[in-house]
Write an enzyme that holds these catalytic residues in place. Structure first.
Site, PDB file in Angstrom:
ATOM      1  N   GLN A 211     -24.774  24.987 -16.929  1.00  0.00           N
ATOM      2  CA  GLN A 211     -25.480  23.965 -17.701  1.00  0.00           C
ATOM      3  C   GLN A 211     -26.881  23.695 -17.153  1.00  0.00           C
ATOM      4  O   GLN A 211     -27.619  22.903 -17.733  1.00  0.00           O
ATOM      5  CB  GLN A 211     -24.662  22.676 -17.702  1.00  0.00           C
TER       6      GLN A 211
ATOM      7  N   HIS B  15     -23.442  19.260 -15.320  1.00  0.00           N
ATOM      8  CA  HIS B  15     -23.740  17.834 -15.410  1.00  0.00           C
ATOM      9  C   HIS B  15     -25.039  17.439 -14.695  1.00  0.00           C
ATOM     10  O   HIS B  15     -25.045  16.706 -13.715  1.00  0.00           O
ATOM     11  CB  HIS B  15     -22.568  17.016 -14.849  1.00  0.00           C
TER      12      HIS B  15
ATOM     13  N   GLU C  49     -19.067   9.509 -25.994  1.00  0.00           N
ATOM     14  CA  GLU C  49     -19.406   8.105 -26.227  1.00  0.00           C
ATOM     15  C   GLU C  49     -20.804   7.910 -26.783  1.00  0.00           C
ATOM     16  O   GLU C  49     -21.746   8.649 -26.437  1.00  0.00           O
ATOM     17  CB  GLU C  49     -19.313   7.317 -24.916  1.00  0.00           C
TER      18      GLU C  49
ATOM     19  N   TYR D  55     -20.995   1.328 -16.919  1.00  0.00           N
ATOM     20  CA  TYR D  55     -20.371   1.911 -18.100  1.00  0.00           C
ATOM     21  C   TYR D  55     -19.018   2.575 -17.800  1.00  0.00           C
ATOM     22  O   TYR D  55     -18.445   3.220 -18.673  1.00  0.00           O
ATOM     23  CB  TYR D  55     -21.362   2.833 -18.815  1.00  0.00           C
TER      24      TYR D  55
ATOM     25  N   TYR E  37      -9.416  18.253 -18.406  1.00  0.00           N
ATOM     26  CA  TYR E  37      -9.412  19.518 -19.125  1.00  0.00           C
ATOM     27  C   TYR E  37      -8.080  20.246 -18.959  1.00  0.00           C
ATOM     28  O   TYR E  37      -7.622  20.943 -19.865  1.00  0.00           O
ATOM     29  CB  TYR E  37     -10.560  20.407 -18.649  1.00  0.00           C
TER      30      TYR E  37
END
Length: 409
Positions: free
Chosen positions: A115, A177, A280, A290, A301
Site C-alpha cells: 500500500q 496503512h 466508516e 474514534y 481477516y
C-alpha cells in the site's frame, strides 16, 4: 446517528439515458430491493438502498485522461492544469486536457510496495505567491518505513528545494496503512491522516501495531494538524499535554484515505478503512477518540472479533458503517453550482465497490440517504474542480481520470 450499510447500494437510474456508466470489470453488486428514502432516527433500521428522487440529477462520465499508473491524488493549479500523483513515485502534469509525457522532476525516492508509495499531492492555499507543493509518501524499505510529508517549490517543470517537513517518528515494518490525505483548514493549517501501521501479525514495541492508534505518544493511527512549514500549532488539542504527541488532532483511526471540509459548517469529514467490513464515515473533531481498535464493527481477516465493543462512552461513533467493505478512498464535499441538487453532499470513492457514493446529509450532520455512481474500476480519489465539476481517479495499471458532467441543467 449510526447507519449500518449491510448491502451494496443499488445503482440509481441505470435505465435512464441521462447517465453514462463505465463498463464494470468486477462482479456486480448486490442488487437489494430499493427501500424508501427516510430520515434516520436514533433507532432507524439499517439503510440498504434509496430510490431515485428529484434531488438526483442527470450526469455523464467523460474520460479526461488514461494511461496513469495507479494514480493516487490530484490537485489543481491556478492556471487550470492538474498535478496527479502515481503510486510508483511519479508526479504528472495534466495541461490543457493533455497528460504531459515526461513526469515532473524532483520527486523524492519512495517505497512503492504493497500500500506504500507516492500518495497525496496538495498545493498551498497561497500557491500563486509561494509555489509550494506538498506530497505524502512511504519512505524506507519493506522492513523499516514510515509516512513522510515533503514540501517543495514547483517551477512549472520540476520540484525545487524539496525538504521533509514531518514524518512518523516510529519506524515500522510491513507495507500497509500509511494514510495519508491532506486537507487545508481556513486558518492556513493542514490536517494529514496517518494510518495505524498495519494488520496482524505486524507488531511494534512488543504489541500489535494497530494499538498505536490509542497511544497519544505515537503519530500512528492519527490525524495530525501542522503549520504550513511542518511545525506544530500551539493551539492543537494536546499541545500542552506532556504525555502526548503535540501534533495530534484526533486519534483512534485505522487508515483514513478520504478527508473533506464543509466550509459552511466548518465540519471535517473522513472515510476510513475497516478490516473485514466495518468501513466508516466519521465526523472528525479536534481532540476526539474514534475508538480503533478498542471499538469497531470490523472483524479479523482470519475470522473472529477484533473487539466485542461497538460503542463506548468517550469515543465517537461513526456516522455510517459499510459492511461488506467498500474500501473507501477519496472524499469530496460538494459546494459547486454545476449540480445544484448535489450541493452539500459528500462523494466517497470505493476501491472494492468500484463506485462513488453520493451521501446526503441533514443539518445536524447525520446521513439521510446514499446513491451509487458506478465507475467500474477501483476508485482512489474524488475531488471537486474549481469550476464545480467532480473528478474521479481510478486505481489501475491503466488508471483513468474521469469527469462527471451534468446533462440536464
Amino acid at each position: 446517528m449510526l447507519l449500518l450499510i449491510k448491502h451494496s447500494i443499488r445503482r440509481i437510474g441505470l435505465a435512464s439515458a441521462a447517465i453514462t456508466i463505465a463498463a464494470c470489470s468486477a462482479a456486480p453488486p448486490n442488487t437489494a430491493a430499493v427501500a424508501p428514502n427516510v430520515a434516520p432516527t436514533a433507532e432507524a433500521s439499517p439503510v440498504q438502498a434509496v430510490s431515485p428522487s428529484s434531488t438526483a440529477r442527470g450526469f455523464k462520465q467523460a474520460t479526461v485522461a488514461e494511461g496513469l499508473e495507479r494514480p493516487w491524488g490530484m490537485a489543481w493549479l491556478p492556471d487550470g492544469s492538474m498535478l496527479i500523483s502515481e503510486k510508483a513515485g511519479r508526479l504528472r502534469l495534466l495541461k490543457n486536457g493533455v497528460l504531459e509525457p515526461t513526469p515532473i522532476a524532483g520527486v523524492p525516492s519512495v517505497m512503492s510496495s504493497g500500500q506504500g508509495g507516492l500518495m497525496d499531492v496538495s498545493i498551498h492555499p497561497r500557491f500563486a505567491e509561494n509555489r509550494f507543493v506538498y506530497l505524502t509518501y512511504a519512505s524506507g524499505t519493506a522492513d523499516a518505513n514510515r509516512t513522510r510529508i515533503a514540501r517543495a517549490r514547483f517551477d512549472g517543470k520540476a520540484l525545487q528545494d524539496l525538504r521533509v517537513i514531518f514524518e512518523v517518528s516510529q519506524v515500522k515494518s510491513g507495507t500497509q496503512h500509511f494514510g495519508s490525505r491532506i486537507l487545508w483548514l481556513p486558518d492556513g493549517t493542514m490536517l494529514v491522516a496517518i494510518g495505524d501501521g498495519g494488520n496482524p501479525p505486524v507488531q511494534l514495541e512488543g504489541a500489535l501495531i494497530r494499538k498505536q492508534a490509542q497511544n497519544l505518544g505515537s503519530r500512528l493511527g492519527k490525524i495530525v494538524r501542522l503549520n504550513d512549514d511542518g511545525s506544530i500549532p500551539r493551539d492543537n488539542p494536546f499541545a500542552t499535554n506532556a504525555n502526548a504527541e503535540p501534533a495530534i488532532w484526533s486519534y483512534g483511526h485505522r487508515n483514513i484515505q478520504g478527508i473533506a471540509f464543509d466550509p459552511g459548517t466548518k465540519r471535517v469529514w473522513v472515510t476510513e478503512h475497516g478490516a473485514r467490513g466495518g468501513d466508516e464515515l466519521n465526523l472528525a473533531e479536534a481532540g476526539k477518540n474514534y475508538g480503533w481498535p478498542l471499538v469497531t464493527h470490523s472483524q479479523e481477516y482470519a475470522g473472529g472479533e477484533i473487539s466485542q465493543e461497538r460503542s463506548r462512552p468517550g469515543m465517537v461513533d461513526p456516522k455510517v458503517v459499510w459492511t461488506p467493505a467498500t474500501a473507501p478512498s477519496g472524499l469530496a464535499f460538494y459546494t459547486g453550482d454545476r449540480f445544484p441538487a448535489w450541493r452539500g453532499n459528500l462523494f466517497a470513492g470505493g476501491l472494492v465497490s468500484q463506485d462513488v457514493r453520493r451521501i446526503e446529509l441533514d443539518a445536524a450532520g447525520n446521513v439521510r440517504s446514499q446513491e451509487e455512481i458506478s465507475i467500474g474500476q477501483r476508485v482512489r480519489d474524488v475531488r471537486q474542480s474549481p469550476d464545480g465539476l467532480l473528478y474521479v481517479l481510478t486505481d489501475d495499471s491503466n488508471g483513468k481520470l474521469i469527469r462527471l458532467e451534468p446533462t440536464n441543467n
